[in-house]
Design a protein around this motif. Structure first.
Motif, PDB file in Angstrom:
ATOM      1  N   MET A 185     -15.433  49.592  16.051  1.00  0.00           N
ATOM      2  CA  MET A 185     -14.498  48.896  15.170  1.00  0.00           C
ATOM      3  C   MET A 185     -15.175  48.458  13.877  1.00  0.00           C
ATOM      4  SD  MET A 185     -12.127  46.659  17.779  1.00  0.00           S
ATOM      5  CE  MET A 185     -11.130  46.102  16.406  1.00  0.00           C
ATOM      6  N   ALA A 186     -16.468  48.124  13.948  1.00  0.00           N
ATOM      7  CA  ALA A 186     -17.197  47.751  12.741  1.00  0.00           C
ATOM      8  C   ALA A 186     -17.416  48.961  11.840  1.00  0.00           C
ATOM      9  CB  ALA A 186     -18.535  47.119  13.113  1.00  0.00           C
ATOM     10  N   ASP A 187     -17.642  50.132  12.450  1.00  0.00           N
ATOM     11  CA  ASP A 187     -17.885  51.355  11.677  1.00  0.00           C
ATOM     12  C   ASP A 187     -16.611  51.920  11.085  1.00  0.00           C
ATOM     13  OD1 ASP A 187     -20.549  51.145  12.334  1.00  0.00           O
ATOM     14  OD2 ASP A 187     -20.464  52.613  13.972  1.00  0.00           O
ATOM     15  N   THR A 188     -15.482  51.752  11.793  1.00  0.00           N
ATOM     16  CA  THR A 188     -14.199  52.305  11.323  1.00  0.00           C
ATOM     17  C   THR A 188     -13.133  51.217  11.394  1.00  0.00           C
ATOM     18  OG1 THR A 188     -13.788  53.112  13.575  1.00  0.00           O
ATOM     19  CG2 THR A 188     -14.740  54.678  11.994  1.00  0.00           C
ATOM     20  N   PRO A 189     -13.162  50.259  10.463  1.00  0.00           N
ATOM     21  CA  PRO A 189     -12.256  49.112  10.527  1.00  0.00           C
ATOM     22  C   PRO A 189     -10.770  49.471  10.434  1.00  0.00           C
ATOM     23  CG  PRO A 189     -13.397  49.200   8.419  1.00  0.00           C
ATOM     24  CD  PRO A 189     -14.053  50.210   9.290  1.00  0.00           C
ATOM     25  N   ASP A 190     -10.441  50.645   9.902  1.00  0.00           N
ATOM     26  CA  ASP A 190      -9.033  51.029   9.740  1.00  0.00           C
ATOM     27  C   ASP A 190      -8.532  51.909  10.881  1.00  0.00           C
ATOM     28  OD1 ASP A 190      -8.909  49.662   7.299  1.00  0.00           O
ATOM     29  OD2 ASP A 190      -9.640  51.412   6.192  1.00  0.00           O
ATOM     30  N   ALA A 191      -9.358  52.130  11.877  1.00  0.00           N
ATOM     31  CA  ALA A 191      -8.970  53.008  12.984  1.00  0.00           C
ATOM     32  C   ALA A 191      -7.870  52.377  13.822  1.00  0.00           C
ATOM     33  CB  ALA A 191     -10.185  53.305  13.854  1.00  0.00           C
ATOM     34  N   THR A 192      -7.048  53.215  14.420  1.00  0.00           N
ATOM     35  CA  THR A 192      -5.970  52.741  15.289  1.00  0.00           C
ATOM     36  C   THR A 192      -6.497  52.546  16.707  1.00  0.00           C
ATOM     37  OG1 THR A 192      -5.293  54.975  15.935  1.00  0.00           O
ATOM     38  CG2 THR A 192      -4.312  54.047  13.920  1.00  0.00           C
ATOM     39  N   LEU A 193      -5.647  51.947  17.539  1.00  0.00           N
ATOM     40  CA  LEU A 193      -6.021  51.728  18.928  1.00  0.00           C
ATOM     41  C   LEU A 193      -6.355  53.046  19.609  1.00  0.00           C
ATOM     42  CD1 LEU A 193      -4.335  49.346  21.462  1.00  0.00           C
ATOM     43  CD2 LEU A 193      -4.850  51.684  22.124  1.00  0.00           C
ATOM     44  N   ASP A 194      -5.522  54.080  19.421  1.00  0.00           N
ATOM     45  CA  ASP A 194      -5.752  55.373  20.063  1.00  0.00           C
ATOM     46  C   ASP A 194      -7.074  55.989  19.620  1.00  0.00           C
ATOM     47  OD1 ASP A 194      -3.404  55.194  21.467  1.00  0.00           O
ATOM     48  OD2 ASP A 194      -2.238  56.391  20.035  1.00  0.00           O
ATOM     49  N   GLN A 195      -7.398  55.842  18.345  1.00  0.00           N
ATOM     50  CA  GLN A 195      -8.635  56.424  17.829  1.00  0.00           C
ATOM     51  C   GLN A 195      -9.861  55.725  18.418  1.00  0.00           C
ATOM     52  OE1 GLN A 195      -7.756  55.871  13.660  1.00  0.00           O
ATOM     53  NE2 GLN A 195      -7.173  58.028  13.367  1.00  0.00           N
ATOM     54  N   ILE A 196      -9.826  54.390  18.436  1.00  0.00           N
ATOM     55  CA  ILE A 196     -10.949  53.640  18.995  1.00  0.00           C
ATOM     56  C   ILE A 196     -11.087  53.929  20.483  1.00  0.00           C
ATOM     57  CG2 ILE A 196     -11.825  51.337  19.525  1.00  0.00           C
ATOM     58  CD1 ILE A 196     -12.166  52.028  16.647  1.00  0.00           C
ATOM     59  N   LEU A 197      -9.971  53.963  21.191  1.00  0.00           N
ATOM     60  CA  LEU A 197     -10.003  54.208  22.628  1.00  0.00           C
ATOM     61  C   LEU A 197     -10.567  55.599  22.920  1.00  0.00           C
ATOM     62  CD1 LEU A 197      -9.306  53.215  25.455  1.00  0.00           C
ATOM     63  CD2 LEU A 197      -6.990  54.090  25.138  1.00  0.00           C
ATOM     64  N   ARG A 198     -10.157  56.594  22.146  1.00  0.00           N
ATOM     65  CA  ARG A 198     -10.640  57.957  22.365  1.00  0.00           C
ATOM     66  C   ARG A 198     -12.148  58.053  22.119  1.00  0.00           C
ATOM     67  NH1 ARG A 198      -7.955  60.257  18.654  1.00  0.00           N
ATOM     68  NH2 ARG A 198      -6.018  60.262  19.850  1.00  0.00           N
ATOM     69  N   GLN A 199     -12.607  57.438  21.028  1.00  0.00           N
ATOM     70  CA  GLN A 199     -14.035  57.478  20.707  1.00  0.00           C
ATOM     71  C   GLN A 199     -14.858  56.715  21.755  1.00  0.00           C
ATOM     72  OE1 GLN A 199     -14.971  56.490  16.545  1.00  0.00           O
ATOM     73  NE2 GLN A 199     -12.852  56.976  16.019  1.00  0.00           N
ATOM     74  N   ALA A 200     -14.307  55.590  22.200  1.00  0.00           N
ATOM     75  CA  ALA A 200     -15.023  54.798  23.198  1.00  0.00           C
ATOM     76  C   ALA A 200     -15.170  55.574  24.507  1.00  0.00           C
ATOM     77  CB  ALA A 200     -14.293  53.479  23.444  1.00  0.00           C
ATOM     78  N   LEU A 201     -14.121  56.250  24.916  1.00  0.00           N
ATOM     79  CA  LEU A 201     -14.178  57.029  26.146  1.00  0.00           C
ATOM     80  C   LEU A 201     -15.189  58.164  26.037  1.00  0.00           C
ATOM     81  CD1 LEU A 201     -10.380  57.227  27.094  1.00  0.00           C
ATOM     82  CD2 LEU A 201     -12.205  56.114  28.394  1.00  0.00           C
ATOM     83  N   GLN A 202     -15.275  58.770  24.859  1.00  0.00           N
ATOM     84  CA  GLN A 202     -16.250  59.847  24.658  1.00  0.00           C
ATOM     85  C   GLN A 202     -17.683  59.313  24.818  1.00  0.00           C
ATOM     86  OE1 GLN A 202     -15.298  61.382  20.773  1.00  0.00           O
ATOM     87  NE2 GLN A 202     -13.634  62.693  21.518  1.00  0.00           N
ATOM     88  N   GLU A 203     -17.945  58.133  24.270  1.00  0.00           N
ATOM     89  CA  GLU A 203     -19.296  57.571  24.364  1.00  0.00           C
ATOM     90  C   GLU A 203     -19.602  57.098  25.780  1.00  0.00           C
ATOM     91  OE1 GLU A 203     -20.972  55.088  21.523  1.00  0.00           O
ATOM     92  OE2 GLU A 203     -19.930  55.946  19.794  1.00  0.00           O
ATOM     93  N   LEU A 204     -18.623  56.450  26.412  1.00  0.00           N
ATOM     94  CA  LEU A 204     -18.854  55.923  27.761  1.00  0.00           C
ATOM     95  C   LEU A 204     -19.017  57.051  28.777  1.00  0.00           C
ATOM     96  CD1 LEU A 204     -16.262  53.022  27.656  1.00  0.00           C
ATOM     97  CD2 LEU A 204     -18.749  52.761  27.773  1.00  0.00           C
ATOM     98  N   ALA A 205     -18.397  58.192  28.495  1.00  0.00           N
ATOM     99  CA  ALA A 205     -18.487  59.333  29.428  1.00  0.00           C
ATOM    100  C   ALA A 205     -19.886  59.934  29.433  1.00  0.00           C
ATOM    101  CB  ALA A 205     -17.463  60.392  29.050  1.00  0.00           C
ATOM    102  N   ARG A 206     -20.653  59.666  28.393  1.00  0.00           N
ATOM    103  CA  ARG A 206     -22.019  60.208  28.315  1.00  0.00           C
ATOM    104  C   ARG A 206     -22.957  59.497  29.274  1.00  0.00           C
ATOM    105  NH1 ARG A 206     -22.327  60.013  21.713  1.00  0.00           N
ATOM    106  NH2 ARG A 206     -20.620  61.470  21.292  1.00  0.00           N
TER     107      ARG A 206
END
Length: 206
Positions: A185-206
């Motif tokens: 959220m700090a890196d992409t302050p304008d991101a939507t919930l879906d965008q943040i959730l998708r990126q978070a899942l990608q990182e957590l899956a690693r």
């Protein structure tokens, strides 16, 4: 006041041990993490001590690391958290995990401990959020972004709350997901919930 004991750990029970220092046995209460880490005879153990003086007793609480002792002292500043409850919390969560839990507003890290309900867990988080950054050796540790904002009731608020809740529904713990979500959220302050959730899942899956 006793600040440290160096001797042989001659006896270990569920929540305490006996430290033999030159023939004098000291009963020391400690967390399960500290008890598991202490050296056993013939090796000599070093135990950091916090001495608690009461009207009817002098109690010794032992710690394997300075960070754990710092957290013990910090936790006992919260109303309703005595020495025994503080040790129970430290038995289920290590200092680094507690820091992340406070920053993330994660009550589960505290309610796992005996004697800690949701209300007390919320009080711990609320009172300690401004104090953890001042703890020696822990300022900024385990934190990758700003503190999760809290609503009036003490719960995490806003978009971050929605993302964290969605991840909790998928089986992730808040203390685990908060650093990732906070940084995204700090890196992409304008991101939507879906965008943040998708990126978070990608990182957590690693």
């Amino acid at each position: 006041m006793i600040g440290q004991l160096t001797g042989l750990v001659s006896q270990v029970e569920q929540d305490r041990c006996l430290v033999d220092v030159n023939g004098v046995g000291y009963v020391v209460s400690a967390s399960t993490h500290t008890l598991a880490a202490l050296a056993r005879p013939p090796e000599v153990a070093r135990v950091l001590i916090e001495t608690v003086v009461r009207e009817d007793a002098i109690q010794l609480f032992g710690f394997f690391t300075p960070e754990e002792r710092n957290w013990f002292c910090l936790l006992t500043t919260v109303q309703g958290v005595g020495a025994r409850v503080a040790l129970a919390i430290l038995s289920v969560s290590q200092p680094q995990a507690l820091l992340q839990a406070v920053n993330a507003g994660d009550k589960q890290a505290f309610t796992q401990a005996a004697g800690v309900g949701p209300k007390l867990a919320l009080r711990i988080i609320t009172e300690l959020r401004s104090k953890v950054a001042k703890m020696p050796g822990l300022a900024g540790a385990g934190s990758t972004g700003p503190l999760a904002p809290l609503a009036e009731g003490g719960e995490v608020a806003g978009l971050q709350a929605d993302v964290l809740m969605a991840l909790e529904g998928l089986g992730f713990r808040r203390a685990e997901t908060w650093p990732v979500v906070s940084r995204l959220m700090a890196d992409t302050p304008d991101a939507t919930l879906d965008q943040i959730l998708r990126q978070a899942l990608q990182e957590l899956a690693r």
